[in-house]
Write an enzyme that holds these catalytic residues in place. Structure first.
Site, PDB file in Angstrom:
ATOM      1  N   CYS A  90       0.794  -1.042  -0.142  1.00  0.00           N
ATOM      2  CA  CYS A  90      -0.001   0.092   0.011  1.00  0.00           C
ATOM      3  C   CYS A  90       0.868   1.239  -0.066  1.00  0.00           C
ATOM      4  O   CYS A  90       1.229   1.763   1.142  1.00  0.00           O
ATOM      5  CB  CYS A  90      -1.084   0.176   1.081  1.00  0.00           C
ATOM      6  SG  CYS A  90      -2.329   1.340   0.606  1.00  0.00           S
ATOM      7  N   CYS A 120      -5.282   1.925  -4.162  1.00  0.00           N
ATOM      8  CA  CYS A 120      -4.967   2.856  -3.095  1.00  0.00           C
ATOM      9  C   CYS A 120      -6.038   3.716  -2.582  1.00  0.00           C
ATOM     10  O   CYS A 120      -5.908   4.881  -3.235  1.00  0.00           O
ATOM     11  CB  CYS A 120      -3.584   3.547  -3.450  1.00  0.00           C
ATOM     12  SG  CYS A 120      -2.264   2.749  -2.771  1.00  0.00           S
TER      13      CYS A 120
HETATM   14  P1  FAD Z   1      -0.437 -10.988   3.921  1.00  0.00           P
HETATM   15  O1  FAD Z   1      -2.024 -10.721   4.154  1.00  0.00           O
HETATM   16  O2  FAD Z   1       0.393 -10.214   4.698  1.00  0.00           O
HETATM   17  O3  FAD Z   1      -0.279 -12.463   4.463  1.00  0.00           O
HETATM   18  C1  FAD Z   1       0.814 -13.412   4.163  1.00  0.00           C
HETATM   19  C2  FAD Z   1       0.693 -14.429   5.187  1.00  0.00           C
HETATM   20  O4  FAD Z   1       1.749 -15.312   4.999  1.00  0.00           O
HETATM   21  C3  FAD Z   1       0.761 -14.280   6.613  1.00  0.00           C
HETATM   22  O5  FAD Z   1      -0.450 -14.581   7.048  1.00  0.00           O
HETATM   23  C4  FAD Z   1       1.888 -14.833   7.279  1.00  0.00           C
HETATM   24  O6  FAD Z   1       1.919 -15.257   8.547  1.00  0.00           O
HETATM   25  C5  FAD Z   1       2.172 -16.001   5.960  1.00  0.00           C
HETATM   26  N1  FAD Z   1       3.601 -16.238   5.923  1.00  0.00           N
HETATM   27  C6  FAD Z   1       4.624 -15.715   6.029  1.00  0.00           C
HETATM   28  N2  FAD Z   1       5.772 -16.170   5.903  1.00  0.00           N
HETATM   29  C7  FAD Z   1       5.200 -17.816   6.172  1.00  0.00           C
HETATM   30  C8  FAD Z   1       6.183 -18.864   6.021  1.00  0.00           C
HETATM   31  N3  FAD Z   1       7.351 -19.062   5.825  1.00  0.00           N
HETATM   32  N4  FAD Z   1       5.325 -19.978   5.949  1.00  0.00           N
HETATM   33  C9  FAD Z   1       4.110 -19.917   5.978  1.00  0.00           C
HETATM   34  N5  FAD Z   1       3.373 -18.842   5.998  1.00  0.00           N
HETATM   35  C10 FAD Z   1       3.981 -17.645   6.169  1.00  0.00           C
HETATM   36  N6  FAD Z   1      -4.676  -2.878   0.592  1.00  0.00           N
HETATM   37  C11 FAD Z   1      -5.404  -2.292   0.046  1.00  0.00           C
HETATM   38  O7  FAD Z   1      -6.121  -2.983  -0.686  1.00  0.00           O
HETATM   39  N7  FAD Z   1      -6.108  -1.175   0.353  1.00  0.00           N
HETATM   40  C12 FAD Z   1      -5.704  -0.337   1.394  1.00  0.00           C
HETATM   41  O8  FAD Z   1      -6.030   0.606   1.916  1.00  0.00           O
HETATM   42  C13 FAD Z   1      -4.417  -0.834   2.193  1.00  0.00           C
HETATM   43  N8  FAD Z   1      -3.837  -0.167   3.340  1.00  0.00           N
HETATM   44  C14 FAD Z   1      -2.942  -0.853   3.771  1.00  0.00           C
HETATM   45  C15 FAD Z   1      -2.429  -0.311   4.867  1.00  0.00           C
HETATM   46  C16 FAD Z   1      -1.225  -0.800   5.775  1.00  0.00           C
HETATM   47  C17 FAD Z   1      -0.994   0.099   6.989  1.00  0.00           C
HETATM   48  C18 FAD Z   1      -0.892  -1.963   5.485  1.00  0.00           C
HETATM   49  C19 FAD Z   1       0.131  -2.795   6.317  1.00  0.00           C
HETATM   50  C20 FAD Z   1      -1.572  -2.698   4.395  1.00  0.00           C
HETATM   51  C21 FAD Z   1      -2.613  -2.266   3.760  1.00  0.00           C
HETATM   52  N9  FAD Z   1      -2.606  -2.736   2.314  1.00  0.00           N
HETATM   53  C22 FAD Z   1      -3.904  -2.006   1.643  1.00  0.00           C
HETATM   54  C23 FAD Z   1      -2.118  -3.819   1.716  1.00  0.00           C
HETATM   55  C24 FAD Z   1      -2.679  -5.414   2.205  1.00  0.00           C
HETATM   56  O9  FAD Z   1      -3.194  -5.706   3.204  1.00  0.00           O
HETATM   57  C25 FAD Z   1      -1.767  -6.348   1.632  1.00  0.00           C
HETATM   58  O10 FAD Z   1      -1.285  -5.914   0.173  1.00  0.00           O
HETATM   59  C26 FAD Z   1      -2.352  -7.851   1.727  1.00  0.00           C
HETATM   60  O11 FAD Z   1      -2.824  -8.307   2.932  1.00  0.00           O
HETATM   61  C27 FAD Z   1      -1.745  -8.879   0.957  1.00  0.00           C
HETATM   62  O12 FAD Z   1      -2.010 -10.122   1.194  1.00  0.00           O
HETATM   63  P2  FAD Z   1      -1.044 -11.281   1.206  1.00  0.00           P
HETATM   64  O13 FAD Z   1      -1.618 -12.496   1.563  1.00  0.00           O
HETATM   65  O14 FAD Z   1       0.052 -11.164   0.065  1.00  0.00           O
HETATM   66  O15 FAD Z   1      -0.076 -10.767   2.410  1.00  0.00           O
END
Ligand code: FAD
Length: 408
Positions: A161, A336
């Site tokens: 983000c 965003c």
């Molecule tokens: P995550 O949701 O972070 O999940 C990754 C997972 O992998 C975690 O649960 C972790 O435990 C697991 N993991 C890590 N390593 C391992 C391992 N070795 N083995 C097994 N599991 C593992 N997005 C929007 O669309 N709009 C917004 O307004 C927005 N605002 C945001 C504001 C903030 C402050 C933040 C922090 C994020 C924001 N986002 C927003 C971004 C959004 O939250 C992320 O892009 C999204 O969560 C990505 O999903 P993901 O599953 O790739 O990662």
């Protein structure tokens, strides 16, 4: 060694969504999800916790309640990948074999990359909305500040983000403006980037917001050290190092690929899973895919992007399992919602190359102008869309595009 049709590593936004999308298309598919955390947070809400609109508790649910029916949850982490033998080594000592591996481990918040930062987080006025436990501290600091200096930082890209550093700043300014204290607070934005926002169409409205709040913007200024007790931050720019005293420091941490990916054969040079940006299939290992923040695609790393990627990965994963070629294309969509004040949002939606991809007609929401309706969308509609649609495999406004259309 247990063997599965599909192993998904990471059960966050991306891992759960793609598992749900796969099972909707093919009930009975043998899927295991490797995820160590018992609690799942709706991260896009963290910014609003930092502004006193949500509480952290409202944003969390037990992981167990989100694992799609039919998938198996393995509560452990992946320790390493051995893609040549289709094997994942687990932290608990186990090993898994797969026909298809989907990596969704997110990215890594590297607070330690800034000297002195980790030990002072959550005290001395130092906070970050990037952690669920610290976002309430942001709100506490903002509410209590009546005069002084507030610094907001943004590290080099890529970060998840990209708008979140500015969102924290504008919502804080909006609060100080409401309290009649903005004139007594010096606000500085230190960004390692060269521009206010990477997509030019949104810059005029952001610049107007900066001017309205009287923010002093320092581009090319990267936070390198913090001294909590003396409330001093050190920034590095082309001109050298500068120290700034602060009353509040809101830090967006440097971010990188997760270690388990970066240390594997699957990574690109930056530590992200090296996939084709359209099919989301690994460039060198054809039975490996990635989505979400873990992938090497140059899209805005957002949950909004995951909403569009999960159906594409689901379609292409099933094709690969059936011995066919991928048929669905991801066009780089990400979003965003830039909270320029309490009650108004600039709804930035764009794909690869910064091409604008609005979801709504301009008369309803013009993404280049602050909108009250976009605020309601973010506050009231997007959380249920996340929990009840995206994580359940209901693909709202996310139908995958056929690959040949994208290539035209
Ligand atoms: P995550 O949701 O972070 O999940 C990754 C997972 O992998 C975690 O649960 C972790 O435990 C697991 N993991 C890590 N390593 C391992 C391992 N070795 N083995 C097994 N599991 C593992 N997005 C929007 O669309 N709009 C917004 O307004 C927005 N605002 C945001 C504001 C903030 C402050 C933040 C922090 C994020 C924001 N986002 C927003 C971004 C959004 O939250 C992320 O892009 C999204 O969560 C990505 O999903 P993901 O599953 O790739 O990662």
């Amino acid at each position: 060694m247990p063997s599965h049709d599909v192993v998904i590593v990471g059960g966050g936004a991306a891992g759960i969504s793609v598992a749900a999308s796969l099972l909707r298309r093919r009930p009975g598919l043998d899927i295991s999800i490797v995820e160590p955390r018992e609690t799942h947070y709706y991260q896009p809400g963290f910014t609003l916790v930092g502004a006193g609109i949500f509480t952290s508790e409202q944003l969390r649910r037990p992981t167990a309640s989100l694992i799609p029916k039919g998938a198996t949850w393995l509560k452990t982490s992946a320790k390493s990948f051995e893609p040549k033998s289709n094997t994942v080594i687990l932290e608990d000592g186990g090993q898994l074999r797969y026909r298809l591996l989907i990596i969704a481990t997110g990215n890594r918040l590297d607070f330690d990359a800034v000297e002195g930062l980790t030990e002072t987080l959550g005290k001395n006025g130092v906070t970050s909305n990037y952690r669920s436990d610290l976002a309430p501290y942001t709100w506490e600091l903002v509410r209590e500040l009546v005069a002084g200096r507030a610094l907001f930082t943004q590290p080099p890209m890529p970060i998840k983000c990209a708008g979140a550093p500015q969102k924290a700043m504008y919502l804080s300014c909006s609060q100080w403006e409401r309290q009649g204290q903005l004139d007594a607070i010096e606000v500085e934005f230190h960004s390692a980037g060269a521009v206010l926002f990477g997509v030019p169409a949104y810059v005029p409205a952001l610049q107007a917001t900066v001017d309205r709040y009287g923010i002093d913007v320092h581009l090319g200024s990267n936070l390198i050290a913090v001294d909590g007790p003396s409330k001093t931050a050190v920034f590095k720019s082309e001109a050298g190092e500068t120290s700034r005293e602060f009353d509040i420091l809101h830090v967006t941490p440097p971010q990188k690929g997760c270690e388990v990916v970066a240390d594997s054969e699957l990574a690109d040079t930056a530590g992200y899973v090296e996939v084709d940006q359209t099919t989301l299939r690994h460039k060198r290992f054809p039975n490996v895919m990635a989505l979400g923040d873990a992938g090497s695609m140059p899209n805005a790393k957002t949950a909004a992007a995951v909403r569009k990627q999960a159906p594409v990965v689901a379609v292409n994963a099933l094709a690969i399992l059936d011995g066919e070629e991928p048929t669905a294309a991801y066009d780089g969509y990400g979003s965003c919602p830039l909270t320029v004040e309490k009650g108004k949002i600039l709804l930035a939606e764009f794909g690869y190359g910064g091409v604008l991809q609005p979801s709504f007609p301009t008369w309803l929401i013009d993404g280049t102008k602050p909108s009250r309706l976009a605020w309601l969308l973010k506050k009231d509609l997007l959380p249920p869309i996340y929990w009840d649609a995206m994580l359940k495999g209901h693909e709202w406004l996310a139908s995958p595009k056929p690959l040949q259309d994208d290539a035209q």
